[in-house]
Write an enzyme that holds these catalytic residues in place. Structure first.
Site, PDB file in Angstrom:
ATOM      1  N   GLY A  84       1.515   4.265   4.348  1.00  0.00           N
ATOM      2  CA  GLY A  84       1.923   4.680   3.006  1.00  0.00           C
ATOM      3  C   GLY A  84       3.262   5.393   2.991  1.00  0.00           C
ATOM      4  O   GLY A  84       3.871   5.581   1.942  1.00  0.00           O
ATOM      5  N   ASP A 240      -8.304   6.093  11.828  1.00  0.00           N
ATOM      6  CA  ASP A 240      -6.951   5.559  11.603  1.00  0.00           C
ATOM      7  C   ASP A 240      -5.916   6.308  12.436  1.00  0.00           C
ATOM      8  O   ASP A 240      -4.762   5.900  12.511  1.00  0.00           O
ATOM      9  CB  ASP A 240      -6.581   5.607  10.117  1.00  0.00           C
ATOM     10  CG  ASP A 240      -6.749   6.990   9.511  1.00  0.00           C
ATOM     11  OD1 ASP A 240      -7.850   7.551   9.643  1.00  0.00           O
ATOM     12  OD2 ASP A 240      -5.790   7.512   8.921  1.00  0.00           O
ATOM     13  N   ASN A 241      -6.343   7.403  13.064  1.00  0.00           N
ATOM     14  CA  ASN A 241      -5.415   8.168  13.896  1.00  0.00           C
ATOM     15  C   ASN A 241      -5.775   8.063  15.374  1.00  0.00           C
ATOM     16  O   ASN A 241      -5.382   8.916  16.171  1.00  0.00           O
ATOM     17  CB  ASN A 241      -5.409   9.646  13.471  1.00  0.00           C
ATOM     18  CG  ASN A 241      -4.821   9.830  12.082  1.00  0.00           C
ATOM     19  OD1 ASN A 241      -4.044   9.001  11.614  1.00  0.00           O
ATOM     20  ND2 ASN A 241      -5.178  10.908  11.417  1.00  0.00           N
TER      21      ASN A 241
HETATM   22  P1  AMP Z   1      -2.721  10.817   7.747  1.00  0.00           P
HETATM   23  O1  AMP Z   1      -3.888  11.652   7.341  1.00  0.00           O
HETATM   24  O2  AMP Z   1      -1.465  11.602   7.795  1.00  0.00           O
HETATM   25  O3  AMP Z   1      -2.981  10.048   8.977  1.00  0.00           O
HETATM   26  O4  AMP Z   1      -2.506   9.770   6.565  1.00  0.00           O
HETATM   27  C1  AMP Z   1      -3.575   9.108   5.966  1.00  0.00           C
HETATM   28  C2  AMP Z   1      -3.091   8.072   4.992  1.00  0.00           C
HETATM   29  O5  AMP Z   1      -2.354   8.673   3.925  1.00  0.00           O
HETATM   30  C3  AMP Z   1      -2.183   7.019   5.569  1.00  0.00           C
HETATM   31  O6  AMP Z   1      -2.491   5.802   4.945  1.00  0.00           O
HETATM   32  C4  AMP Z   1      -0.814   7.494   5.170  1.00  0.00           C
HETATM   33  O7  AMP Z   1       0.125   6.455   5.131  1.00  0.00           O
HETATM   34  C5  AMP Z   1      -1.080   8.069   3.800  1.00  0.00           C
HETATM   35  N1  AMP Z   1      -0.082   9.078   3.407  1.00  0.00           N
HETATM   36  C6  AMP Z   1       0.053  10.311   3.910  1.00  0.00           C
HETATM   37  N2  AMP Z   1       1.083  10.961   3.328  1.00  0.00           N
HETATM   38  C7  AMP Z   1       1.631  10.108   2.432  1.00  0.00           C
HETATM   39  C8  AMP Z   1       2.721  10.189   1.513  1.00  0.00           C
HETATM   40  N3  AMP Z   1       3.470  11.284   1.395  1.00  0.00           N
HETATM   41  N4  AMP Z   1       2.960   9.115   0.744  1.00  0.00           N
HETATM   42  C9  AMP Z   1       2.213   8.007   0.834  1.00  0.00           C
HETATM   43  N5  AMP Z   1       1.181   7.861   1.667  1.00  0.00           N
HETATM   44  C10 AMP Z   1       0.877   8.903   2.469  1.00  0.00           C
HETATM   45 MG    MG Z   2      -2.452   8.685  10.194  1.00  0.00          MG
END
Ligand code: AMP
Ligand code: MG
Length: 470
Positions: A84, A240-241
């Protein structure tokens, strides 16, 4: 061509991603460029411009795309996540012949942004740069940081913050969640293509999905033991991580512990302690079970047979983890031989450290360099452990000092130092950030100059909560 791309992911069917160029920013400026890493990738660092690293110019040969994936977040399945706020520019074969992804993080909206702005603010970009490079210096598998740039644009979170983009390098960005997205949609052909792609990249000897599963189990078990050995808490071990490559990925609310306690949690979003320090091996198994479950349709048409075969592979985790863990902790207390009581000896030390809130890093380091007893506040705690340890060292016939000095880092990326570097960076001073990177590049080297970086936070400096990298 500045970067010699060879983009195997972009050659997969378009169900795997959305082609998407990074969204240009107002005024890119380089904060940090990892020149040795650029050279390792076969890239002339001088050719990497701020514009390229911010996504304003797409280098020749890049095929920018946002990857699709799903994932369990804190145990709940989210059928579609995806990049994202990240763009995969493409892949290179590095100077060792290894395939590496080059990804921009914070590079604008994509079809998978949902409500998000696709951007990152400077804090998480500096944090990921510092911590991922520190992990690498500690010898722990990790994605790397090639560059950090500021965008000259504001990002709106709780306050207005400076925007930034991180260039991340990874063996791949395949996640457990990449398998889950196709499994949950019943797209068995895509799942098969993905498995072949993952085997080619990460487990070339694997004969099929079960062997791939075993390879991931093996790498994750060792990785988590590595984390435990340096007091690292990932913070968001969602599926996903978790990378198929076995690299540490997605440095969000991660932290290295100062005072040791097995239940330590930093992440502001982890109120149940799901991803607490001590729970990480269990959570890794949980995630690997999700991978196994996603692979079932490829394992056997008979579902019961598929489950049994997958479970058999999963069951290897405790032994691989246990062996890797005890090997790490033996070295941390200077043991070069093996005795049955070693695990109990280590646990005896850890439980005393927990009772005293002893600094994880400095207590282990002091076993070789100083007066470890000073780290124990409980009466008699050290005295009730040390004689048994000394007797054990005597039986092996060496003091274990050299072993301990290479197993116990002096310098880790302490939270309060990271916060300090971020705060200075936000006001335009990147001196502390650069200094921190410099010191962390040699984590096993102590000098009077680096002493400040080895010192635990004073009570008022303590960082109690860390936040997700959005
Ligand atoms: P994360 O928890 O950081 O691994 O992110 C989880 C999901 O949220 C992933 O699909 C990221 O791409 C999305 N995501 C996190 N921050 C943003 C942002 N600022 N804009 C768009 N998508 C985001
Ligand atoms: Mg992530």
């Amino acid at each position: 061509m500045t970067i010699r791309f060879d983009n195997s992911y972009a050659r997969l069917p378009d169900t795997f991603y959305a082609r998407q160029a990074p969204v240009p920013v107002a005024q890119p400026e380089v904060v940090a460029l990892n020149r040795p890493l650029a050279r390792e990738l076969g890239i002339d660092p001088e050719a990497l411009t701020a514009g390229m690293l911010a996504g304003n110019e797409v280098p020749e040969g890049a095929e920018p795309l946002a990857q699709l994936y799903a994932g369990h977040q804190f145990g709940n399945f989210v059928p579609q996540l995806g990049d994202g706020r990240a763009i995969l520019l493409g892949e290179v074969l590095d100077t060792n012949g290894n395939r590496r992804d080059i990804q921009l993080k914070g590079s604008g909206r994509t079809p998978f942004s949902r409500g998000g702005d696709g951007r990152a603010w400077l804090g998480p970009v500096l944090r990921e740069y510092v911590v991922s490079e520190a992990m690498h210096a500690l010898g722990i598998p990790t994605t790397r940081a090639l560059a950090a740039v500021t965008t000259g644009e504001d990002v709106y979170r709780e306050t207005v913050l400076p925007g930034a983009v991180l260039t991340r390098v990874a063996a791949s960005h395949l996640r457990v969640g990449t398998f889950q997205v196709f499994a949950s949609r019943g797209q068995t052909d895509a799942l098969r293509d993905l498995t072949a792609h993952a085997i080619a990249r990460h487990a070339p000897d694997a004969q099929g999905p079960l062997d791939l599963l075993s390879a991931v189990v093996d790498r994750q078990a060792r990785l988590i033991a590595d984390w435990m050995s340096v007091g690292f808490i990932h913070g968001v071990m969602n599926t996903d991580n978790m990378a198929i490559s076995g690299e540490t990925i997605d440095y969000g609310p991660c932290a290295f512990m100062d005072a040791y306690h097995p239940n330590t949690v930093f992440s502001s979003i982890d109120q149940m302690g799901r991803y607490a320090y001590q729970n990480q091996p269990n959570m890794a198994v949980w995630n690997l079970a999700q991978l196994a479950s996603a692979l079932l349709p490829l394992i056997d048409d008979d579902q019961d047979a598929a489950i049994e075969a997958a479970e058999d592979r999963l069951h290897a985790f405790p032994d691989i983890f246990g062996d890797a863990w005890i090997a790490k902790f033996r070295a941390k207390i200077g043991l070069t031989t093996e005795e049955a009581g070693d695990g109990a000896l280590v646990q005896g030390l850890l439980s005393r450290m927990a009772a005293s809130g002893a600094d994880f890093t400095n207590t282990f380091r002091a076993l070789a360099t100083g007066d470890a007893s000073a780290h124990f506040t409980e009466d008699g705690a050290w005295e009730s452990w040390a004689p048994e340890w000394r007797a054990r060292l005597e039986r092996q016939g060496s003091d274990g000092r050299d072993t301990m000095l290479t197993a116990n880092p002096a310098i880790i990326p302490r939270n309060h130092r990271i916060e300090e570097a971020i705060q200075a960076g936000v006001s335009g001073d990147f001196g502390p950030f650069h200094k921190l990177n410099e010191v962390l590049a040699k984590p096993f080297t102590e000098s009077p100059e680096t002493e400040d970086f080895a010192t635990p936070p004073r009570p008022e400096e303590r960082v109690m909560r860390t936040f997700c990298g959005t």
